[in-house]
Design a protein around this motif. Structure first.
Motif, short mmCIF file in Angstrom:
data_model
loop_
_atom_site.label_atom_id
_atom_site.label_comp_id
_atom_site.label_asym_id
_atom_site.label_seq_id
_atom_site.Cartn_x
_atom_site.Cartn_y
_atom_site.Cartn_z
N ARG A 1 0.84 -1.23 -0.16
CA ARG A 1 0.07 0.01 -0.13
C ARG A 1 0.92 1.15 0.16
O ARG A 1 0.55 2.03 -0.72
CB ARG A 1 -0.91 -0.08 1.13
CG ARG A 1 -2.03 -1.19 0.97
CD ARG A 1 -3.40 -0.56 1.53
NE ARG A 1 -4.23 -1.69 1.49
CZ ARG A 1 -4.76 -2.34 0.30
NH1 ARG A 1 -4.51 -1.92 -0.91
NH2 ARG A 1 -5.42 -3.39 0.42
N LYS B 1 1.27 6.45 -6.85
CA LYS B 1 0.36 7.63 -7.18
C LYS B 1 0.78 8.99 -6.84
O LYS B 1 0.39 10.10 -7.66
CB LYS B 1 -0.90 7.38 -6.12
CG LYS B 1 -1.58 6.29 -6.72
CD LYS B 1 -2.97 5.84 -5.85
CE LYS B 1 -3.72 6.99 -5.39
NZ LYS B 1 -4.69 6.15 -4.22
N LYS B 2 1.31 9.42 -5.78
CA LYS B 2 1.78 10.81 -5.44
C LYS B 2 2.83 11.38 -6.65
O LYS B 2 2.70 12.46 -7.01
CB LYS B 2 2.32 11.00 -4.01
CG LYS B 2 1.41 10.84 -3.05
CD LYS B 2 1.96 11.07 -1.76
CE LYS B 2 0.94 10.86 -0.57
NZ LYS B 2 1.42 10.83 0.78
N GLU C 1 0.84 4.00 -3.04
CA GLU C 1 0.58 5.40 -2.55
C GLU C 1 1.50 6.61 -3.08
O GLU C 1 1.24 7.38 -3.60
CB GLU C 1 0.12 5.48 -1.03
CG GLU C 1 -1.24 5.21 -0.61
CD GLU C 1 -2.59 5.84 -0.96
OE1 GLU C 1 -2.46 6.99 -1.50
OE2 GLU C 1 -3.09 5.08 -1.91
#
Length: 103
Positions: A36, A43-44, A40
């Protein structure tokens, strides 16, 4: 972890497609949120790059490929909202590519 933009990947549906490559998480490190955190962070990174480049609202697609026999990796992508894009065999190994649209 590797992230690369796939060339010629724009469409009316999304601004870009990025391929996510990650190393296998060992059994002793499972259930610690590493997958995860990688997702994340990816994605950032992608959103920062697109914001810097486009200066307009955007959507993008993340793709990830794993071996079909790695059930933990397959379950991770499915539980994270990715859907199967394609399945294929090469060199006697089965692969699954997942994709997810972010907007």
């Amino acid at each position: 972890v590797g992230i690369r933009r796939l060339p010629g990947s724009c469409s009316s549906e999304y601004s870009a497609v990025f391929e996510l490559n990650r190393l296998v998480v060992s059994e002793s490190h499972r259930r610690q949120g590493i997958g995860r955190s990688i997702l994340e962070g990816s994605k950032k990174f992608v959103e920062t790059e697109l914001r810097r480049e486009l200066h307009t609202p955007f959507s993008y697609k993340l793709c990830a490929t794993t071996l079909d026999r790695l059930s933990a990796a397959n379950d991770f992508y499915k539980n994270s909202g990715f859907v199967v894009q394609r399945q294929w065999t090469a060199a006697k190994l089965g692969y699954v590519t997942y994709e997810k649209l972010f907007d």
